[in-house]
Write a protein that holds these residues in place. Structure first.
Motif, PDB file in Angstrom:
ATOM      1  N   GLN A  83     135.535 106.701 -44.206  1.00 17.31           N
ATOM      2  CA  GLN A  83     135.274 106.332 -42.820  1.00 17.31           C
ATOM      3  C   GLN A  83     136.240 105.285 -42.288  1.00 17.31           C
ATOM      4  OE1 GLN A  83     131.184 105.291 -42.071  1.00 17.31           O
ATOM      5  NE2 GLN A  83     130.425 107.208 -42.926  1.00 17.31           N
ATOM      6  N   GLN A  84     136.474 104.234 -43.042  1.00 15.58           N
ATOM      7  CA  GLN A  84     137.343 103.165 -42.536  1.00 15.58           C
ATOM      8  C   GLN A  84     138.772 103.651 -42.341  1.00 15.58           C
ATOM      9  OE1 GLN A  84     135.952 100.174 -41.482  1.00 15.58           O
ATOM     10  NE2 GLN A  84     137.906 100.167 -40.424  1.00 15.58           N
ATOM     11  N   GLU A  85     139.240 104.526 -43.230  1.00 15.20           N
ATOM     12  CA  GLU A  85     140.578 105.108 -43.076  1.00 15.20           C
ATOM     13  C   GLU A  85     140.677 105.885 -41.758  1.00 15.20           C
ATOM     14  OE1 GLU A  85     143.004 108.815 -45.036  1.00 15.20           O
ATOM     15  OE2 GLU A  85     142.001 107.447 -46.449  1.00 15.20           O
ATOM     16  N   VAL A  86     139.634 106.663 -41.454  1.00 13.20           N
ATOM     17  CA  VAL A  86     139.607 107.449 -40.223  1.00 13.20           C
ATOM     18  C   VAL A  86     139.571 106.529 -39.007  1.00 13.20           C
ATOM     19  CG1 VAL A  86     138.207 109.058 -38.865  1.00 13.20           C
ATOM     20  CG2 VAL A  86     138.552 109.458 -41.313  1.00 13.20           C
ATOM     21  N   ILE A  87     138.688 105.548 -39.030  1.00 12.16           N
ATOM     22  CA  ILE A  87     138.561 104.601 -37.913  1.00 12.16           C
ATOM     23  C   ILE A  87     139.899 103.926 -37.648  1.00 12.16           C
ATOM     24  CG2 ILE A  87     137.512 102.403 -37.226  1.00 12.16           C
ATOM     25  CD1 ILE A  87     134.964 103.402 -38.799  1.00 12.16           C
ATOM     26  N   ASP A  88     140.533 103.437 -38.715  1.00 16.22           N
ATOM     27  CA  ASP A  88     141.815 102.729 -38.572  1.00 16.22           C
ATOM     28  C   ASP A  88     142.915 103.649 -38.056  1.00 16.22           C
ATOM     29  OD1 ASP A  88     140.499 100.501 -39.566  1.00 16.22           O
ATOM     30  OD2 ASP A  88     141.406 100.632 -41.567  1.00 16.22           O
ATOM     31  N   LYS A  89     142.980 104.873 -38.581  1.00 16.11           N
ATOM     32  CA  LYS A  89     144.028 105.829 -38.189  1.00 16.11           C
ATOM     33  C   LYS A  89     143.930 106.166 -36.704  1.00 16.11           C
ATOM     34  CE  LYS A  89     143.249 109.932 -39.776  1.00 16.11           C
ATOM     35  NZ  LYS A  89     143.146 111.092 -40.678  1.00 16.11           N
ATOM     36  N   PHE A  90     142.727 106.459 -36.234  1.00 19.21           N
ATOM     37  CA  PHE A  90     142.542 106.825 -34.830  1.00 19.21           C
ATOM     38  C   PHE A  90     142.708 105.612 -33.907  1.00 19.21           C
ATOM     39  CE2 PHE A  90     141.098 110.721 -36.672  1.00 19.21           C
ATOM     40  CZ  PHE A  90     141.249 111.686 -35.689  1.00 19.21           C
ATOM     41  N   ALA A  91     142.271 104.435 -34.356  1.00 19.55           N
ATOM     42  CA  ALA A  91     142.442 103.221 -33.543  1.00 19.55           C
ATOM     43  C   ALA A  91     143.922 102.883 -33.379  1.00 19.55           C
ATOM     44  CB  ALA A  91     141.694 102.050 -34.177  1.00 19.55           C
ATOM     45  N   LYS A  92     144.692 103.031 -34.448  1.00 17.31           N
ATOM     46  CA  LYS A  92     146.138 102.773 -34.377  1.00 17.31           C
ATOM     47  C   LYS A  92     146.816 103.746 -33.415  1.00 17.31           C
ATOM     48  CE  LYS A  92     150.230 102.292 -37.274  1.00 17.31           C
ATOM     49  NZ  LYS A  92     151.118 103.390 -37.556  1.00 17.31           N
ATOM     50  N   ALA A  93     146.447 105.017 -33.515  1.00 14.98           N
ATOM     51  CA  ALA A  93     147.022 106.020 -32.606  1.00 14.98           C
ATOM     52  C   ALA A  93     146.644 105.707 -31.165  1.00 14.98           C
ATOM     53  CB  ALA A  93     146.540 107.410 -32.996  1.00 14.98           C
ATOM     54  N   LYS A  94     145.386 105.330 -30.933  1.00 17.83           N
ATOM     55  CA  LYS A  94     144.940 105.002 -29.582  1.00 17.83           C
ATOM     56  C   LYS A  94     145.757 103.847 -29.007  1.00 17.83           C
ATOM     57  CE  LYS A  94     141.020 103.543 -26.816  1.00 17.83           C
ATOM     58  NZ  LYS A  94     139.604 103.203 -26.767  1.00 17.83           N
ATOM     59  N   GLN A  95     145.945 102.817 -29.811  1.00 17.91           N
ATOM     60  CA  GLN A  95     146.717 101.657 -29.342  1.00 17.91           C
ATOM     61  C   GLN A  95     148.154 102.053 -28.993  1.00 17.91           C
ATOM     62  OE1 GLN A  95     146.824  98.338 -32.059  1.00 17.91           O
ATOM     63  NE2 GLN A  95     148.180  97.162 -30.737  1.00 17.91           N
ATOM     64  N   GLU A  96     148.783 102.834 -29.847  1.00 18.83           N
ATOM     65  CA  GLU A  96     150.168 103.263 -29.600  1.00 18.83           C
ATOM     66  C   GLU A  96     150.276 104.071 -28.310  1.00 18.83           C
ATOM     67  OE1 GLU A  96     151.711 105.368 -33.005  1.00 18.83           O
ATOM     68  OE2 GLU A  96     151.342 103.669 -34.350  1.00 18.83           O
ATOM     69  N   ILE A  97     149.328 104.963 -28.089  1.00 19.85           N
ATOM     70  CA  ILE A  97     149.368 105.825 -26.906  1.00 19.85           C
ATOM     71  C   ILE A  97     149.060 105.021 -25.644  1.00 19.85           C
ATOM     72  CG2 ILE A  97     148.378 107.875 -25.829  1.00 19.85           C
ATOM     73  CD1 ILE A  97     147.763 108.794 -28.807  1.00 19.85           C
ATOM     74  N   GLU A  98     148.104 104.091 -25.741  1.00 20.43           N
ATOM     75  CA  GLU A  98     147.802 103.225 -24.595  1.00 20.43           C
ATOM     76  C   GLU A  98     149.002 102.370 -24.214  1.00 20.43           C
ATOM     77  OE1 GLU A  98     142.980 102.553 -24.787  1.00 20.43           O
ATOM     78  OE2 GLU A  98     144.252 101.163 -25.902  1.00 20.43           O
ATOM     79  N   GLU A  99     149.751 101.909 -25.211  1.00 19.74           N
ATOM     80  CA  GLU A  99     150.944 101.096 -24.946  1.00 19.74           C
ATOM     81  C   GLU A  99     152.020 101.898 -24.212  1.00 19.74           C
ATOM     82  OE1 GLU A  99     152.029  99.426 -28.751  1.00 19.74           O
ATOM     83  OE2 GLU A  99     150.358  98.000 -28.692  1.00 19.74           O
TER      84      GLU A  99
END
Length: 98
Positions: A17-33
């Motif tokens: 779960q934590q790997e998934v949460i971190d992976k998607f959160a990182k992608a979200k941040q990159e795309i928002e930037e």
């Protein structure tokens, strides 16, 4: 003019779960930037105990409200992400790869 709304697709099932949460959160941040509005399916479902079929229904509804989809490198190993990609293509959403 409103921001382009982008859905993130990638492998969730079978991963920690934590790997998934971190992976998607990182992608979200990159795309928002990059200036986009981002739909993170982990936030859409918000419960790892949700049955796969129910989670996919929620995700597909969220996907159809988007203009584009970003496919994480792990998407190819995911039955759900492959289904989401097929739906995105059928509805003419732009596909992007991260």
């Amino acid at each position: 003019m409103s921001k382009k709304k982008i859905y993130i697709a990638g492998k969730v099932t079978g991963l920690p779960q934590q790997e998934v949460i971190d992976k998607f959160a990182k992608a979200k941040q990159e795309i928002e930037e990059m200036g986009f509005e981002v739909v993170n399916p982990i936030e859409v479902v918000n419960d790892f105990d949700t049955p796969w079929n129910e989670a996919m229904k929620m995700c597909i509804m969220a996907l159809l409200d988007c203009n584009a989809m970003v496919l994480l490198p792990c998407w190819i190993d995911s039955k759900g992400a492959q289904l989401e990609k097929d739906i995105a293509c059928a509805f003419g959403l732009e596909l992007l790869f991260l």
